[in-house]
Design an enzyme around this catalytic site. Sequence first.
Site, PDB file in Angstrom:
ATOM      1  N   ARG A  27     -75.288 -26.713 -30.533  1.00 61.36           N
ATOM      2  CA  ARG A  27     -75.902 -25.642 -31.331  1.00 61.36           C
ATOM      3  C   ARG A  27     -76.910 -24.834 -30.521  1.00 61.36           C
ATOM      4  O   ARG A  27     -77.272 -23.731 -30.916  1.00 61.36           O
ATOM      5  CB  ARG A  27     -76.616 -26.257 -32.544  1.00 61.36           C
ATOM      6  CG  ARG A  27     -75.673 -26.892 -33.527  1.00 61.36           C
ATOM      7  CD  ARG A  27     -76.398 -27.851 -34.417  1.00 61.36           C
ATOM      8  NE  ARG A  27     -77.253 -27.194 -35.377  1.00 61.36           N
ATOM      9  CZ  ARG A  27     -76.984 -27.067 -36.666  1.00 61.36           C
ATOM     10  NH1 ARG A  27     -75.869 -27.555 -37.139  1.00 61.36           N
ATOM     11  NH2 ARG A  27     -77.820 -26.484 -37.482  1.00 61.36           N
ATOM     12  N   TRP A  79     -84.977 -25.332 -31.281  1.00 58.77           N
ATOM     13  CA  TRP A  79     -84.746 -23.994 -30.741  1.00 58.77           C
ATOM     14  C   TRP A  79     -85.987 -23.202 -31.136  1.00 58.77           C
ATOM     15  O   TRP A  79     -86.220 -22.933 -32.313  1.00 58.77           O
ATOM     16  CB  TRP A  79     -83.486 -23.397 -31.374  1.00 58.77           C
ATOM     17  CG  TRP A  79     -83.064 -22.093 -30.793  1.00 58.77           C
ATOM     18  CD1 TRP A  79     -82.331 -21.899 -29.663  1.00 58.77           C
ATOM     19  CD2 TRP A  79     -83.323 -20.792 -31.323  1.00 58.77           C
ATOM     20  NE1 TRP A  79     -82.119 -20.550 -29.462  1.00 58.77           N
ATOM     21  CE2 TRP A  79     -82.720 -19.848 -30.463  1.00 58.77           C
ATOM     22  CE3 TRP A  79     -84.015 -20.315 -32.442  1.00 58.77           C
ATOM     23  CZ2 TRP A  79     -82.780 -18.471 -30.689  1.00 58.77           C
ATOM     24  CZ3 TRP A  79     -84.074 -18.956 -32.661  1.00 58.77           C
ATOM     25  CH2 TRP A  79     -83.458 -18.048 -31.777  1.00 58.77           C
ATOM     26  N   ASN A 104     -85.764 -27.724 -39.665  1.00 55.80           N
ATOM     27  CA  ASN A 104     -84.933 -26.600 -39.212  1.00 55.80           C
ATOM     28  C   ASN A 104     -85.236 -25.429 -40.138  1.00 55.80           C
ATOM     29  O   ASN A 104     -85.232 -25.588 -41.349  1.00 55.80           O
ATOM     30  CB  ASN A 104     -83.454 -27.013 -39.327  1.00 55.80           C
ATOM     31  CG  ASN A 104     -82.509 -25.869 -39.032  1.00 55.80           C
ATOM     32  OD1 ASN A 104     -82.916 -24.839 -38.494  1.00 55.80           O
ATOM     33  ND2 ASN A 104     -81.246 -26.040 -39.389  1.00 55.80           N
ATOM     34  N   GLU A 484     -67.492  -6.398 -27.713  1.00 59.50           N
ATOM     35  CA  GLU A 484     -67.368  -7.851 -27.598  1.00 59.50           C
ATOM     36  C   GLU A 484     -67.378  -8.291 -26.126  1.00 59.50           C
ATOM     37  O   GLU A 484     -68.012  -9.280 -25.768  1.00 59.50           O
ATOM     38  CB  GLU A 484     -66.084  -8.306 -28.323  1.00 59.50           C
ATOM     39  CG  GLU A 484     -65.631  -9.736 -28.064  1.00 59.50           C
ATOM     40  CD  GLU A 484     -66.603 -10.804 -28.535  1.00 59.50           C
ATOM     41  OE1 GLU A 484     -67.655 -10.462 -29.094  1.00 59.50           O
ATOM     42  OE2 GLU A 484     -66.320 -11.989 -28.285  1.00 59.50           O
ATOM     43  N   LYS A 488     -70.096 -10.840 -24.609  1.00 64.65           N
ATOM     44  CA  LYS A 488     -69.688 -12.080 -23.940  1.00 64.65           C
ATOM     45  C   LYS A 488     -70.340 -12.177 -22.565  1.00 64.65           C
ATOM     46  O   LYS A 488     -70.902 -13.203 -22.198  1.00 64.65           O
ATOM     47  CB  LYS A 488     -68.167 -12.039 -23.818  1.00 64.65           C
ATOM     48  CG  LYS A 488     -67.355 -13.234 -24.001  1.00 64.65           C
ATOM     49  CD  LYS A 488     -67.102 -13.800 -25.352  1.00 64.65           C
ATOM     50  CE  LYS A 488     -68.248 -13.898 -26.285  1.00 64.65           C
ATOM     51  NZ  LYS A 488     -67.893 -14.058 -27.654  1.00 64.65           N
ATOM     52  N   GLU A 491     -74.198 -12.675 -22.763  1.00 64.65           N
ATOM     53  CA  GLU A 491     -74.563 -13.983 -23.308  1.00 64.65           C
ATOM     54  C   GLU A 491     -74.576 -15.079 -22.255  1.00 64.65           C
ATOM     55  O   GLU A 491     -75.492 -15.887 -22.215  1.00 64.65           O
ATOM     56  CB  GLU A 491     -73.513 -14.413 -24.340  1.00 64.65           C
ATOM     57  CG  GLU A 491     -73.785 -14.044 -25.758  1.00 64.65           C
ATOM     58  CD  GLU A 491     -72.778 -14.689 -26.700  1.00 64.65           C
ATOM     59  OE1 GLU A 491     -71.566 -14.498 -26.503  1.00 64.65           O
ATOM     60  OE2 GLU A 491     -73.217 -15.376 -27.625  1.00 64.65           O
TER      61      GLU A 491
HETATM   62  C1  AGP Z   1     -70.719 -15.091 -30.009  1.00 62.95           C
HETATM   63  O1  AGP Z   1     -70.326 -15.331 -28.707  1.00 62.95           O
HETATM   64  C2  AGP Z   1     -72.082 -15.440 -30.339  1.00 62.95           C
HETATM   65  N1  AGP Z   1     -72.464 -16.712 -29.920  1.00 62.95           N
HETATM   66  C3  AGP Z   1     -72.635 -14.970 -31.661  1.00 62.95           C
HETATM   67  O2  AGP Z   1     -72.688 -13.584 -31.595  1.00 62.95           O
HETATM   68  C4  AGP Z   1     -71.907 -15.395 -32.950  1.00 62.95           C
HETATM   69  O3  AGP Z   1     -70.673 -14.785 -33.037  1.00 62.95           O
HETATM   70  C5  AGP Z   1     -72.808 -15.029 -34.149  1.00 62.95           C
HETATM   71  O4  AGP Z   1     -74.014 -15.715 -34.063  1.00 62.95           O
HETATM   72  C6  AGP Z   1     -72.141 -15.310 -35.477  1.00 62.95           C
HETATM   73  O5  AGP Z   1     -71.847 -16.661 -35.614  1.00 62.95           O
HETATM   74  P1  AGP Z   1     -70.908 -17.175 -36.766  1.00 62.95           P
HETATM   75  O6  AGP Z   1     -69.567 -16.601 -36.531  1.00 62.95           O
HETATM   76  O7  AGP Z   1     -70.933 -18.670 -36.650  1.00 62.95           O
HETATM   77  O8  AGP Z   1     -71.500 -16.700 -38.069  1.00 62.95           O
END
Ligand code: AGP
Length: 615
Positions: A27, A79, A104, A484, A488, A491
Amino acid sequence: MCGVVAVLGKRNASHLVIEGLKKLEYRGYDSAGIASVSQGLLQKIKSEGKLVNLINKLDRSTKDKLYFDNSIALGHTRWATHGNISLENAHPLTSYNKIAVVHNGIIENYQILKEDLISLGYNFKSQTDTEVLPHLFMKYINLGNDLLDAGRLVLKEIKGAFAFVAMSVDFPDQLFVSRNSSPLAIGLGDKANFVGSDAHSIDHLTQRIIYLEDGDHALVKINNINIFDKNYKKVKRKIINIQAEIGLVTKGGYKHFMEKEIFEQPVVLPQTTSSFVRNNSEITIDLDKLGFKNKKSLIICAAGTSYYAGMIGKYWIEQIADIPVTVDLASEYRYRKPSIFGQSSMLVISQSGESLDTLMALRYGKELGLKTNAIINVEGSTIDREVDYSLYTRVGPEIGVASTKSFTSQLVILFIIAACLGKKFNNLKTLQIQKKCHYMNMLPNAIVKMLELESQIKIIAQNIKNSKSVIFLGRGLLYPLALEGALKLKEISYIHAEGFAAGEMKHGPIALIEDDVPVIMFLLSDGNEDKSISNLQEAYSRGAKIILIADKKCIVKASFAHLKVEIPHFENEFQSLLSPILMSIPAQLLAYYVAKERGTDVDQPRNLAKSVTVE
Ligand code: AGP
């Protein structure tokens, strides 16, 4: 995002908690800690960075039996939200070494609570919002309340989205748990009970799970669990039998989960298709359930990659079914006053089913009277439980923080929805539907061919790995893919990257072009390619390094490009309709190989979480 695990009634509870925390590592987190009660004393160990640091610290303490001789323990992966990454801010947070809490979410009114507690003499050691929780428990227990009553009084004071577990040395056989918007599962054992942020984190201990509902709190004891709703009414929540332990998902010989998840797409996407396509030719989606008895427009809400999938869905649904679609970022939808004119149905898209922004948008859509649907991967997730109708991608756990197979599987479902709506509202004939189903069957082989571009993509990765900034361009169905592709890359490689609609370049972004800035374009001959090639030419003339990932015809036309990857030949209509799925593969491979070259933490990139459970 933060992960919570607690074990009650099993020997060496702290070890079992660590096993659960390992399953929550994907996570994303930046520190970790555990606490247990042993011989009447609260023990806690915390560490910054990865879980392995915590485990090493624990191992060094093996001489001190207290850390292991326990049957109640809780643990956390943090986090950071409030307060930097430090030992002080890592959870569990404690009060006078008697109460420990893992949490959390965010306690939104923590500042005012903190001031009150400080005026009462409580000493704060962290900058977190969470630390008010143990002190509030302490305050109420000192006033003579038991753990349950103290917990209820704490709940009366706090505001925000949270899931937390509290434990006290004065009640060493009890855990107080509560959730509001953030997910929390309770596992039922034999003379033992467990708590986890999700079912997977405790599935090594039990397969019998209860999901708390929003506003619930519970007192968990070794032999019983009492659950109460927000009005303190004792309630029974459904016990769900989850699948036998799936344990730690392995990398299957790949170096990273992300790599495995990219390469397994030809195998897992048929699992998505098979739920919605019968006999290879018939779509089984129930449009009434989707809220489409009559022709209406659709609102799609999602975040990140799932949002980009939604954008592509809009293009398909409008093109194939002639149904107007609005796509909104979930985090925006919730806090503006959207018009639902002409809409009857909302579709949210979420791999995890836990993104809080998306969950909040869903709840808002319900409040507005929309029928709600979700495309999700994780069955049993909060969105799955709250939505009217779920469409599962069924691609198995996605561990890498960067979405790959979940993106393409979301696209598969969106394409099938578009075809299904097209049949009902846009006179799509049975033959045309069969063709679309056939395209779904062609996808796995086509993806295998796209994966064979691997070695050429590696060369591009070598070429751009030291760039400061990268621009992605696309038009039509490939515009969201440009967004996208940029997401990617940034990220996981930490290179600044932006995606633009090719035609928008001249309206501003072209100012960013300087010598050697890589401009990457996904391009297919669809009748509009000449326009896109002109846009590329404009960047080329200003010194950009042009990288073209395209079909043969476009490669020939844009021969000026510095680096070219020619995609394999596919049937025309298949290639242009399914282009976002096909072109996802080079986009994913490129991000992966650049990150690998740069030596970043591909699966758990800095600052990111797989499940974003705060707003
Ligand atoms: C994608 O590579 C990301 N890690 C992120 O943008 C992700 O798609 C977004 O947080 C949404 O997550 P979800 O699809 O689990 O809701």
